[in-house]
Motif scaffolding. Structure first.
Motif, PDB file in Angstrom:
ATOM      1  N   GLU A 166       0.813  -1.207   0.000  1.00  0.00           N
ATOM      2  CA  GLU A 166       0.000   0.000   0.000  1.00  0.00           C
ATOM      3  C   GLU A 166       0.856   1.271   0.000  1.00  0.00           C
ATOM      4  N   GLY A 167       0.377   2.262  -0.732  1.00  0.00           N
ATOM      5  CA  GLY A 167       1.070   3.544  -0.815  1.00  0.00           C
ATOM      6  C   GLY A 167       1.011   4.111  -2.213  1.00  0.00           C
ATOM      7  N   GLY A 168       1.309   5.378  -2.323  1.00  0.00           N
ATOM      8  CA  GLY A 168       1.302   6.043  -3.613  1.00  0.00           C
ATOM      9  C   GLY A 168       2.598   5.848  -4.367  1.00  0.00           C
TER      10      GLY A 168
ATOM     11  N   ALA B 155       1.085   1.221  -5.102  1.00  0.00           N
ATOM     12  CA  ALA B 155       0.458  -0.067  -4.833  1.00  0.00           C
ATOM     13  C   ALA B 155      -0.073  -0.654  -6.138  1.00  0.00           C
ATOM     14  N   SER B 156       0.377  -1.857  -6.470  1.00  0.00           N
ATOM     15  CA  SER B 156       0.028  -2.470  -7.748  1.00  0.00           C
ATOM     16  C   SER B 156       0.492  -3.916  -7.730  1.00  0.00           C
ATOM     17  N   HIS B 157       0.157  -4.636  -8.795  1.00  0.00           N
ATOM     18  CA  HIS B 157       0.673  -6.000  -8.940  1.00  0.00           C
ATOM     19  C   HIS B 157       0.766  -6.338 -10.420  1.00  0.00           C
ATOM     20  N   ALA B 158       1.566  -7.363 -10.725  1.00  0.00           N
ATOM     21  CA  ALA B 158       1.759  -7.773 -12.118  1.00  0.00           C
ATOM     22  C   ALA B 158       2.119  -9.247 -12.167  1.00  0.00           C
TER      23      ALA B 158
ATOM     24  N   ASN C  70      -2.728   0.185 -11.765  1.00  0.00           N
ATOM     25  CA  ASN C  70      -1.665   1.170 -11.529  1.00  0.00           C
ATOM     26  C   ASN C  70      -0.284   0.680 -11.940  1.00  0.00           C
ATOM     27  N   GLY C  71      -0.181  -0.563 -12.371  1.00  0.00           N
ATOM     28  CA  GLY C  71       1.119  -1.155 -12.659  1.00  0.00           C
ATOM     29  C   GLY C  71       1.687  -0.728 -13.997  1.00  0.00           C
ATOM     30  N   THR C  72       2.994  -0.495 -14.027  1.00  0.00           N
ATOM     31  CA  THR C  72       3.686  -0.138 -15.279  1.00  0.00           C
ATOM     32  C   THR C  72       4.890  -1.048 -15.502  1.00  0.00           C
ATOM     33  N   PHE C  73       4.814  -2.289 -15.048  1.00  0.00           N
ATOM     34  CA  PHE C  73       5.959  -3.189 -15.163  1.00  0.00           C
ATOM     35  C   PHE C  73       6.127  -3.669 -16.592  1.00  0.00           C
ATOM     36  N   SER C  74       7.389  -3.726 -17.030  1.00  0.00           N
ATOM     37  CA  SER C  74       7.767  -4.196 -18.361  1.00  0.00           C
ATOM     38  C   SER C  74       8.201  -5.653 -18.272  1.00  0.00           C
ATOM     39  N   VAL C  75       8.244  -6.324 -19.420  1.00  0.00           N
ATOM     40  CA  VAL C  75       8.827  -7.663 -19.442  1.00  0.00           C
ATOM     41  C   VAL C  75      10.329  -7.597 -19.193  1.00  0.00           C
TER      42      VAL C  75
END
Length: 361
Positions: A284-286, A294-297, A326-331
């Protein structure tokens, strides 16, 4: 590898120096890359180091008698597509000297891979390729640190211990580091190896240049537990990592949990296939430009290798990442604030693939 052996005529102490390295090059595809104007673009590129970092190095030893040996290792990364070396350093990956004993272990000092980079790859189904356990933690587990003092114990009934301590070296600021370096960092690793399974635990602290653990994927505490199971032609690998960054500014996320499970099937002596899933959950958090909110992938990866010989092989890997809103994860293992980066827009999925060849010498 090319080896040279020298014998000193006076004390008859035997020395050896070995030149070694590997070269990796291929073609890469990636879609849904945020382009800075509110949209996304795809990219084809020629890339080096997708399966593993191209490198060149020298290592050697001298028998000092009484079971004691002096050792050294100099190693730098190479980008074969443009001929540059690692980050402007002559020896970007390793530059250390030490003493080694079969009875007491090895003590060394200098620059080296950070302890988790040295320890995680063996439990990663994709051995820290461009798409691997590093992807969803934005490269947190493949760093190098300078000013290290390091100890490796002998193996005792299958167990061994490794400890690493990196001094910041700044007057009046014990935890801080020099420009371009991490601050004071340290870690300990305990491993058990057997013919059937391996288990490893790591605890480490990686500090930023200003001496803080203030970004969960750049400077933080890490607790890692990993296991390998080897049965016939199969190797099954699983791990869990918890990250925490207690100096993170208030309101921003300061924790993350990372899990993976994968398996490799050795179909023939030359051909192997690997599949794995990686999952990250940011607490949790900005977020801001350099901190993930806070996000997941979830990252799915399929790859294969074919060995022509023990020194030359072809590889191919394809990957797909699915982000939460909210996730911006790349491969790929791209820092959140990288410019240019490979991250998609928030909530977007991304697909990447590469094919290439590795030659080891």
């Amino acid at each position: 590898m090319v080896g040279f052996t020298f014998v000193a005529s006076g004390a008859m102490a035997q020395s050896s120096v070995t030149m070694y390295g590997r070269l990796d090059g291929g073609i890469e595809y990636l879609n849904h890359i945020a382009n800075g104007t509110g949209g996304t673009s795809a990219r084809w590129s020629a890339e080096g180091g997708d399966w593993g970092t191209s490198m060149w190095g020298l290592k050697g030893n001298e028998d000092l008698g009484g079971g004691l040996t002096s050792v050294f290792n100099l190693e730098t990364a190479i980008q074969i597509m443009n001929g540059t070396t690692g980050g402007g350093r002559l020896w970007s990956r390793r530059a250390y000297v030490g003493l080694s004993s079969k009875t007491y272990g090895q003590l060394q000092a200098g620059r080296n891979l950070f302890i988790d980079s040295d320890g995680v790859w063996e439990f990663d189904p994709f051995v820290q390729q461009a798409v691997s356990s590093a992807s969803l933690v934005r490269g947190r587990n493949w760093q190098q640190t300078s000013n290290n003092v390091e100890y490796h114990s002998p193996v005792f009934h299958g167990f061994d211990v490794q400890g690493q301590y990196s001094l910041g070296g700044q007057a009046g600021a014990f935890n801080s580091g020099a420009a371009g370096e991490f601050g004071r960092s340290d870690g300990i690793m305990l491993t058990y190896h057997s013919p059937l399974f391996d288990v490893r635990g790591i605890y480490d602290e990686l500090r930023s240049q200003n001496g803080q653990m203030n970004n969960v994927f750049q400077a933080s505490r890490e607790l890692f537990v990993g296991a390998n199971l080897k049965v016939d032609r199969w190797k099954v690998q699983a791990a869990y990592t918890h990250y925490s960054a207690p100096d993170t500014p208030a309101g921003l996320s300061s924790t993350a949990d990372h899990y993976w499970l994968g398996a490799t099937y050795q179909a023939t002596p030359a051909w192997a296939v690997t599949a794995a899933g990686f999952y990250v959950h940011v607490g949790e958090g900005g977020g801001d430009a350099s901190h993930d909110p806070a996000s997941h992938a979830m990252l799915y990866v399929l790859g294969t290798t074919y060995n022509f010989t023990k020194r030359t092989f072809l590889y191919s890997t394809v990957a797909y990442v699915r982000n939460s809103a909210n996730g911006t994860f790349s491969v790929f293992a791209t820092p959140r604030d990288a410019d240019p980066g490979t991250s998609p827009l928030a909530g977007q999925s991304q697909t990447g693939a590469y094919i290439g060849m590795m030659h080891i010498f």
